[in-house]
Design an enzyme around this catalytic site. Structure first.
Site, PDB file in Angstrom:
ATOM      1  CB  SER A   1      -0.915   0.015   1.230  1.00 13.21           C
ATOM      2  OG  SER A   1      -1.556   1.284   1.297  1.00 13.21           O
ATOM      3  NE  ARG A   2       3.855   2.876  -5.022  1.00 11.24           N
ATOM      4  CZ  ARG A   2       3.751   1.746  -5.731  1.00 11.24           C
ATOM      5  NH1 ARG A   2       2.580   1.222  -5.992  1.00 11.24           N
ATOM      6  NH2 ARG A   2       4.850   1.149  -6.177  1.00 11.24           N
ATOM      7  CB  SER A   3      -2.519   4.516   2.064  1.00  9.94           C
ATOM      8  OG  SER A   3      -3.452   4.182   1.065  1.00  9.94           O
TER       9      SER A   3
ATOM     10  CB  THR B   1      -6.518  -2.047   0.767  1.00  9.67           C
ATOM     11  OG1 THR B   1      -6.304  -2.396  -0.591  1.00  9.67           O
ATOM     12  CG2 THR B   1      -5.448  -2.704   1.625  1.00  9.67           C
TER      13      THR B   1
ATOM     14  CE  LYS C   1     -10.772  -1.333  -1.522  1.00  9.58           C
ATOM     15  NZ  LYS C   1     -10.658  -0.633  -2.803  1.00  9.58           N
TER      16      LYS C   1
ATOM     17  CB  THR D   1     -17.840 -12.302 -15.679  1.00  6.41           C
ATOM     18  OG1 THR D   1     -16.546 -12.901 -15.574  1.00  6.41           O
ATOM     19  CG2 THR D   1     -18.900 -13.215 -15.102  1.00  6.41           C
TER      20      THR D   1
ATOM     21  CE1 TYR E   1      -0.740   2.311  -7.861  1.00  5.49           C
ATOM     22  CE2 TYR E   1      -3.120   2.440  -8.138  1.00  5.49           C
ATOM     23  CZ  TYR E   1      -2.008   2.051  -7.409  1.00  5.49           C
ATOM     24  OH  TYR E   1      -2.190   1.399  -6.227  1.00  5.49           O
TER      25      TYR E   1
HETATM   26  P1  NAP Z   1     -11.443  -6.675  -9.326  1.00  9.48           P
HETATM   27  O1  NAP Z   1     -12.633  -6.370  -8.508  1.00  9.48           O
HETATM   28  O2  NAP Z   1     -10.687  -7.948  -9.089  1.00  9.48           O
HETATM   29  O3  NAP Z   1     -11.881  -6.606 -10.884  1.00  9.48           O
HETATM   30  C1  NAP Z   1     -10.988  -6.993 -11.911  1.00  9.48           C
HETATM   31  C2  NAP Z   1     -11.629  -6.701 -13.266  1.00  9.48           C
HETATM   32  O4  NAP Z   1     -10.684  -7.049 -14.297  1.00  9.48           O
HETATM   33  C3  NAP Z   1     -12.894  -7.514 -13.538  1.00  9.48           C
HETATM   34  O5  NAP Z   1     -13.775  -6.774 -14.332  1.00  9.48           O
HETATM   35  C4  NAP Z   1     -12.335  -8.704 -14.318  1.00  9.48           C
HETATM   36  O6  NAP Z   1     -13.287  -9.349 -15.156  1.00  9.48           O
HETATM   37  C5  NAP Z   1     -11.291  -8.013 -15.170  1.00  9.48           C
HETATM   38  N1  NAP Z   1     -10.271  -8.960 -15.654  1.00  9.48           N
HETATM   39  C6  NAP Z   1      -9.295  -9.555 -14.923  1.00  9.48           C
HETATM   40  N2  NAP Z   1      -8.575 -10.386 -15.718  1.00  9.48           N
HETATM   41  C7  NAP Z   1      -9.125 -10.315 -16.956  1.00  9.48           C
HETATM   42  C8  NAP Z   1      -8.816 -10.939 -18.220  1.00  9.48           C
HETATM   43  N3  NAP Z   1      -7.785 -11.797 -18.329  1.00  9.48           N
HETATM   44  N4  NAP Z   1      -9.575 -10.611 -19.290  1.00  9.48           N
HETATM   45  C9  NAP Z   1     -10.610  -9.729 -19.179  1.00  9.48           C
HETATM   46  N5  NAP Z   1     -10.948  -9.119 -18.010  1.00  9.48           N
HETATM   47  C10 NAP Z   1     -10.198  -9.409 -16.922  1.00  9.48           C
HETATM   48  O7  NAP Z   1     -10.322  -5.529  -9.180  1.00  9.48           O
HETATM   49  P2  NAP Z   1     -10.563  -3.958  -8.864  1.00  9.48           P
HETATM   50  O8  NAP Z   1     -10.428  -3.737  -7.415  1.00  9.48           O
HETATM   51  O9  NAP Z   1     -11.780  -3.523  -9.564  1.00  9.48           O
HETATM   52  O10 NAP Z   1      -9.241  -3.326  -9.536  1.00  9.48           O
HETATM   53  C11 NAP Z   1      -9.031  -3.322 -10.944  1.00  9.48           C
HETATM   54  C12 NAP Z   1      -7.733  -2.583 -11.260  1.00  9.48           C
HETATM   55  O11 NAP Z   1      -7.859  -1.224 -10.892  1.00  9.48           O
HETATM   56  C13 NAP Z   1      -6.502  -3.106 -10.512  1.00  9.48           C
HETATM   57  O12 NAP Z   1      -5.403  -3.062 -11.384  1.00  9.48           O
HETATM   58  C14 NAP Z   1      -6.301  -2.093  -9.395  1.00  9.48           C
HETATM   59  O13 NAP Z   1      -4.934  -1.970  -8.998  1.00  9.48           O
HETATM   60  C15 NAP Z   1      -6.765  -0.808 -10.071  1.00  9.48           C
HETATM   61  N6  NAP Z   1      -7.300   0.200  -9.133  1.00  9.48           N
HETATM   62  C16 NAP Z   1      -6.779   1.462  -9.202  1.00  9.48           C
HETATM   63  C17 NAP Z   1      -7.280   2.437  -8.361  1.00  9.48           C
HETATM   64  C18 NAP Z   1      -6.716   3.824  -8.422  1.00  9.48           C
HETATM   65  O14 NAP Z   1      -6.865   4.575  -7.452  1.00  9.48           O
HETATM   66  N7  NAP Z   1      -6.102   4.213  -9.529  1.00  9.48           N
HETATM   67  C19 NAP Z   1      -8.297   2.139  -7.442  1.00  9.48           C
HETATM   68  C20 NAP Z   1      -8.808   0.838  -7.399  1.00  9.48           C
HETATM   69  C21 NAP Z   1      -8.300  -0.139  -8.265  1.00  9.48           C
HETATM   70  P3  NAP Z   1     -14.230 -10.528 -14.560  1.00  9.48           P
HETATM   71  O15 NAP Z   1     -15.361  -9.851 -13.843  1.00  9.48           O
HETATM   72  O16 NAP Z   1     -14.659 -11.284 -15.759  1.00  9.48           O
HETATM   73  O17 NAP Z   1     -13.355 -11.336 -13.628  1.00  9.48           O
END
Ligand code: NAP
Length: 278
Positions: free
Chosen positions: A14-16, A61, A65, A152, A217
Site C-alpha cells: 500500500s502506498r497510502s 484495502t 472492503k 463476465t 497506475y
Molecule cells: P477486481 O474487482 O478484481 O476486478 C478486476 C476486473 O478485471 C474484472 O472486471 C475482471 O473481469 C477483469 N479482468 C481480470 N482479468 C481479466 C482478463 N484476463 N480478461 C478480461 N478481463 C479481466 O479488481 P478492482 O479492485 O476492480 O481493480 C481493478 C484494477 O484497478 C486493478 O489493477 C487495481 O490496482 C486498479 N485500481 C486502481 C485504483 C486507483 O486509485 N487508480 C483504485 C482501485 C483499483 P471478470 O469480472 O470477468 O473477472
C-alpha cells in the site's frame, strides 16, 4: 499524536502511508499513518476494537472492503448502494464507513480541464470493485449512457440492476464496436498492470476527442495510454485517482482538507517507477 492506518492482507504494497505522511509533514500536523496487516479472521475484532484504539480511523484495502461494510454504519447513500467501504472514521461515538474511489476518479478525470460528462457516453472496461465505484460516480454526473464491457457479462448486468438503465452491458468480445460515440473510455480491469496480461483493444472507432483514462497506475503509462496518446486522444493516468481518493479520509481524521500537488504526484510516481526499474 493523531494516528490512522490502512488495513489489508497483504498490506505491504500500500502506498497510502507515503501519501498521508507526506500531507502530515506538509501541514505540520503531529500525526502518523501506518500499515496494519489484518487477516480475514482478525477483521471483525480489529473493527470492534477500532473505536477505543489509538487510531482515529483507517483505510480498508483488499480483501476486506465488503466485509468491513457490514461491520460499520454506511456514511452516505452511495456507500449503501456500493456495499463496500475503503475509509472508516469515528463520528459521535459511531464508526462510519464510506467509499472514496468514485470521487477520486471524477476529481482525477476532470483535473486536466473542462470535461462535459452530462448526457454523454462512457465505455467502461471491467465490472469489478473499482468499476462499480466509477459507474456509480458517472451516473451521479448525469452521463447519458455507460457501456460496461466485461469478461463476465453477468457482472455488467448486476451494475445495471444497481444503477439503472443508463448502464448498457456489453459482451467483452464487442468492446471495440462499443467505442463509437464514446466521450470517455476507462480501463477499470486489471489488464495492463505489472504482472497481468496486456489489454487488447482496438481504438480505431473511438471519436478523436474522446478522453482515455486507465485506472491501472503501475506502470504509470500503460500500453492503452500510449496507444491513445499516439492517436491524439487526451489521456489521464490512474495515479491521480489514487491521490484524490485519499483526500477525504485525511480530512476526516486529521481535520484539514489536503491538496493533491505536483510534488505529491512526483513523490508517488518515483516510488512506482522504482518498481519498474530492473
Ligand atoms: P477486481 O474487482 O478484481 O476486478 C478486476 C476486473 O478485471 C474484472 O472486471 C475482471 O473481469 C477483469 N479482468 C481480470 N482479468 C481479466 C482478463 N484476463 N480478461 C478480461 N478481463 C479481466 O479488481 P478492482 O479492485 O476492480 O481493480 C481493478 C484494477 O484497478 C486493478 O489493477 C487495481 O490496482 C486498479 N485500481 C486502481 C485504483 C486507483 O486509485 N487508480 C483504485 C482501485 C483499483 P471478470 O469480472 O470477468 O473477472
Amino acid at each position: 499524536m493523531k494516528k490512522a492506518c490502512v488495513i489489508g492482507w497483504p498490506v505491504s504494497h500500500s502506498r497510502s502511508p507515503l501519501i498521508h505522511n507526506y500531507w502530515l509533514r506538509l501541514y505540520g500536523i503531529a500525526g502518523e499513518y501506518v500499515r496494519v496487516p489484518v487477516e480475514t479472521a482478525g477483521l471483525e475484532r480489529f473493527i470492534a476494537e477500532l473505536a477505543a484504539s489509538e487510531y482515529l480511523g483507517c483505510n480498508v484495502t483488499i480483501p476486506h472492503k465488503e466485509r468491513a461494510f457490514q461491520l460499520v454504519t454506511p456514511a452516505d447513500d452511495m456507500t449503501k448502494r456500493l456495499g463496500v467501504v475503503n475509509t472508516i472514521y469515528r463520528s459521535d461515538g459511531r464508526l462510519l464507513g464510506t467509499s472514496t474511489d468514485g470521487e477520486g476518479f471524477i476529481a482525477n478525470l476532470t483535473s486536466a480541464g473542462d470535461l462535459k460528462l452530462k448526457d454523454r457516453k462512457a465505455v467502461i472496461l471491467g465490472a469489478g470493485g473499482a468499476a462499480m465505484a466509477i459507474v456509480g460516480a458517472l451516473v451521479d454526473q448525469g452521463m447519458g449512457e455507460i457501456a460496461v464491457a466485461n469478461r463476465t457479462l453477468e457482472r455488467s448486468g448486476q451494475l445495471r440492476e444497481k444503477f439503472g438503465s443508463a448502464i448498457k452491458p456489453v459482451p467483452w468480445q464487442n468492446r471495440n464496436e462499443a467505442l463509437s460515440e464514446c466521450a470517455v473510455l476507462v480501463n477499470a480491469t486489471s489488464l495492463g498492470m505489472k504482472g497481468q496480461p496486456p489489454l487488447d483493444i482496438d481504438l480505431s472507432r473511438l471519436p478523436a476527442a474522446a478522453v482515455v483514462t486507465d485506472i491501472v497506475y503501475s506502470p504509470l503509462r500503460t500500453a492503452l495510454l500510449s496507444d491513445a496518446a499516439r492517436r491524439g486522444h487526451p489521456t489521464v493516468n490512474g495515479l491521480g485517482m489514487l491521490l484524490h481518493q485519499a483526500v477525504r479520509g485525511f480530512e476526516l481524521w486529521f481535520g484539514k482538507r489536503p491538496e493533491v500537488t505536483p510534488a505529491l504526484y512526483d513523490l508517488i510516481a518515483r516510488d512506482i517507477d522504482a518498481d519498474h526499474t530492473p
